[in-house]
Structures are given as C-alpha cells and as structure tokens.
Design a protein around this motif. Structure first.
Motif, mmCIF file in Angstrom:
data_model
loop_
_atom_site.group_PDB
_atom_site.id
_atom_site.type_symbol
_atom_site.label_atom_id
_atom_site.label_comp_id
_atom_site.label_asym_id
_atom_site.label_seq_id
_atom_site.Cartn_x
_atom_site.Cartn_y
_atom_site.Cartn_z
ATOM 1 N N THR A 34 53.328 48.074 44.132
ATOM 2 C CA THR A 34 54.186 47.479 43.103
ATOM 3 C C THR A 34 54.348 48.429 41.922
ATOM 4 O OG1 THR A 34 53.471 45.247 43.720
ATOM 5 C CG2 THR A 34 54.473 45.506 41.550
ATOM 6 N N ALA A 35 53.252 49.055 41.508
ATOM 7 C CA ALA A 35 53.284 49.954 40.356
ATOM 8 C C ALA A 35 54.134 51.197 40.611
ATOM 9 C CB ALA A 35 51.867 50.360 39.971
ATOM 10 N N VAL A 36 53.972 51.825 41.762
ATOM 11 C CA VAL A 36 54.715 53.065 42.025
ATOM 12 C C VAL A 36 56.193 52.806 42.270
ATOM 13 C CG1 VAL A 36 52.696 54.267 42.945
ATOM 14 C CG2 VAL A 36 54.222 53.069 44.507
ATOM 15 N N ASN A 37 56.527 51.555 42.584
ATOM 16 C CA ASN A 37 57.928 51.213 42.763
ATOM 17 C C ASN A 37 58.541 50.597 41.512
ATOM 18 O OD1 ASN A 37 58.966 51.615 45.720
ATOM 19 N ND2 ASN A 37 56.849 50.950 45.901
ATOM 20 N N GLY A 38 57.830 50.705 40.398
ATOM 21 C CA GLY A 38 58.379 50.308 39.111
ATOM 22 C C GLY A 38 58.380 48.830 38.836
#
Length: 377
Positions: A258-262
C-alpha cells in the motif's frame, strides 16, 4: 452514423484502457524459503529449519495470491518444495523475475555451548550491510555457510569466504539504494511478528548476507525465532504457529505494498501494532540512510529541494547523536520511519557533490527529493 461513431469511440477507449493496463507495472514479490534438500539448516529436537521455512513461505504466498490478482501481484518462490538451491541461484531467480521485494525466511539458533541455548527467543529481521556486532556477524556466517555444500563454491562466489570478516566489507555498498525500502519492510515485519505472532522483539539489524547483497531490489532476511528453544520450536512446527507467522509477514506485505503504491495504510499498520504490544522493544541497529548539507542554499528551504539522507530508524534519534559524526542534520517522519538528512540543495548536482564527501562517513547515504517539505519518490 451516430451509432457507428459511438462504437468507434468505444473501441478507441477500450484500446487505450488495454494499453494502460498492459503497461501497468505488476508488483513481483520473491519469497525465499532458506535452505532445503541436503541443507537442513538449523536442527531442532523435533523438526528442522528447512521444513519450517518452506511451510511459512508457502502459506505466505497463498495469502498474497488469495488477496491480490495475478495482474496486480506476482508471487515467485526460489523453491516450493524440499530441494537444494544454491545461494547464487536464489539471487538469480529473484533478479530474473525483476522482483520488487525479496523476503528470505529463516529460523535462528545458537551454538550448543551457549548457556542460553534453550531459553533464548525472539524474532530478528535483517537488511544487508556491515554487521555492527559480533552476534550479527555470527548469524550471517551461519546462513552463508551453505556455500560449503557446493563443490565449486570458491570459484562460483569469486573467492568469498563465509568465515572471514574481511569478505564482508563490500556488503555495505550494493544494497544502499534499496536500503530505505528494505528497512521499511523489515520494520513492518518485525512489528507484526511481535504482535500477531507474539514473538519477542529482537529488532531490525544489519549483517552481510550474501543472498541479500546480490539481489537488485529491497530485500530482507527474517529470522522467525530460535529453534534451539524447545518452546519456540514447538510453536514454529505447529499449524497454529505457521498460520500466525505467515499472517504476520502477510500483514507487513499488505502495508508495504500500500505504501509503495502511494495509498494510505489501512488500520493495523506498524504504528497501530506497536501500541498494542506489551513486549520489550529493542532498539534496532542504526542504519545509514540520508544526509543534508547547508551549502549552496538560502536560509529558507526551496519549494523543491534535494537532500542527502544518512539514517532511518523506527525510533527517534537525537539530531546531536554521535551517530551523525558532527554533521548538522534535520529529521522528518515518513512511512512509519524517522529519517535524517544533511543539507537543503537547489539542484541534484549540488547534492551529489556533498554525497561524495558524506559517503566516507555514511557509506549508505543517498539523495532524496523533497517538495513542499514532503519526500517525492
């Protein structure tokens, strides 16, 4: 005429959507169950490391596949059965798959002469780097010693000697560009293993693991717990233990993805997990991650600026700490981590000049871009 025109427009839109979906980057997670085949890894009273690693790895992969479509996340195993895979082949599999995250799953142990052999417990999550302690080095030596099972290991690994401290010096360098993300996942994994699986928190650490050093992506090595401890071994060998350990790693993956996909992290992130954890928290080894220098800048930071990051940690560190070796540093909080930088530069070229100097002190330092006080990847 209008109907034909509408069909034409719909056809064009369909092609655009298809092209967009085709170009969309599929996230590839490589799951590496340590050891296998003739290499049993650490031996317990009732089971062995290779079996626990494979059970947890396969269950983790199943959870990811169940919750994400194949076009969104692809799961690649370095092994999905009880076979021996050389360290360089594990890295090759990960690199050829163009992985976005590498998770190597292992079980810890200590020497039979160790007085704490039957009582030591806890989970450790490693990123690649120069081991800061003798105990970290010993863990790396044990995991890298699998090389000895290969007839031509000296030639294959270009003279690398798993027992020689000098062989590990280069490990500080190759993973530096992926260190920030590696620490991010390592921290999530450690937090969930200590809450969901109720393991003792032994921190996020660094050591020279060959398989992490040779993968071109964010990479971590998870030591689930100590098989030399009968209680821990019983838990890891049980169906309940495999479920909780794999669920912990899945929760970490979910937050990381979730974090790396913004996107926004869902409830149950590392921060939320910590609040419900009553176990003792150990301070992870400091890891170089960013540096800033106050050269070629105005007093007020520009809207867009470049910095050199020297450190990232899951707990705040004083900006006057000896870790920063006399540099003037700034702190910012991002993706659940406290991060420390040196300088506010107007251009990347200016930041690169200081990066060359700062890497003599902080080998893993790298440049980041900030916009309106927020990091831009």
């Amino acid at each position: 005429m209008k109907v034909r025109f509408l069909k034409y427009i719909l056809t064009i839109l369909s092609l655009v959507v298809l092209a967009f979906n085709t170009e969309a980057k599929q996230f590839v997670v490589v799951i590496d169950p340590g050891h296998g085949g003739k290499d049993y890894g650490a031996i317990g009273a009732v089971t062995n490391e290779k079996t626990i690693n494979l059970n947890v790895a396969k269950k983790l992969g199943e959870k990811i596949r169940k919750n994400y479509g194949e076009d969104e996340v692809k799961v690649v195993y370095t092994r999905d059965k009880d076979v021996f895979i050389a360290l360089n082949d594990r890295a090759r599999i990960a690199n050829e798959a163009k992985g976005d995250l590498f998770i190597s799953i292992h079980v810890n142990s200590v020497d039979k002469k160790n007085k704490r052999r039957a009582t030591i417990a806890g989970t450790e999550v490693y990123t690649c780097g120069l081991h800061r302690t003798e105990s970290n080095l010993e863990v790396a030596k044990r995991e890298n010693a699998v090389m000895y099972l290969e007839d031509d290991y000296s030639q294959k690994y270009q003279g690398f000697d798993p027992t020689s401290p000098e062989s590990y010096i280069a490990f500080e360098l190759n993973q530096s560009k992926h260190l920030d993300r590696s620490i991010e996942f390592a921290t999530l994994a450690k937090d969930y293993l200590t809450t969901t699986a109720r393991r003792v928190d032994k921190g996020v650490k660094q050591a020279g693991f060959w398989v992490l050093w040779s993968t071109g992506m964010p990479a971590v090595l998870v030591e689930l717990d100590f098989i030399s401890n009968p209680t821990s071994e019983k838990f890891m060998a049980s169906a309940n233990g495999v479920e909780k350990l794999s669920k912990s790693l899945y929760q970490a993956f979910e937050d990381y993805y979730t974090a790396v996909n913004g996107g926004q992290r869902p409830a149950g992130t590392a921060t939320a997990a910590k609040s419900g954890d009553n176990s003792k928290k150990s301070e992870p080894a400091a890891v170089a991650d960013s540096v800033e220098e106050y050269a070629a800048e105005s007093d007020a930071p520009a809207t867009v600026e470049y910095r050199v990051q020297v450190l990232a940690n899951d707990k705040a560190v004083s900006t006057s700490s000896r870790l920063f070796k006399g540099e003037k540093v700034s702190e910012y909080f991002d993706r659940g981590m406290y991060k420390y930088t040196v300088g506010h530069f107007r251009s990347q070229a200016e930041a690169e000049k200081s990066l060359r100097r700062l890497r003599k002190k902080f080998p893993q330092a790298f440049i980041i871009k900030m916009e309106n006080g927020r990091r831009v990847d």
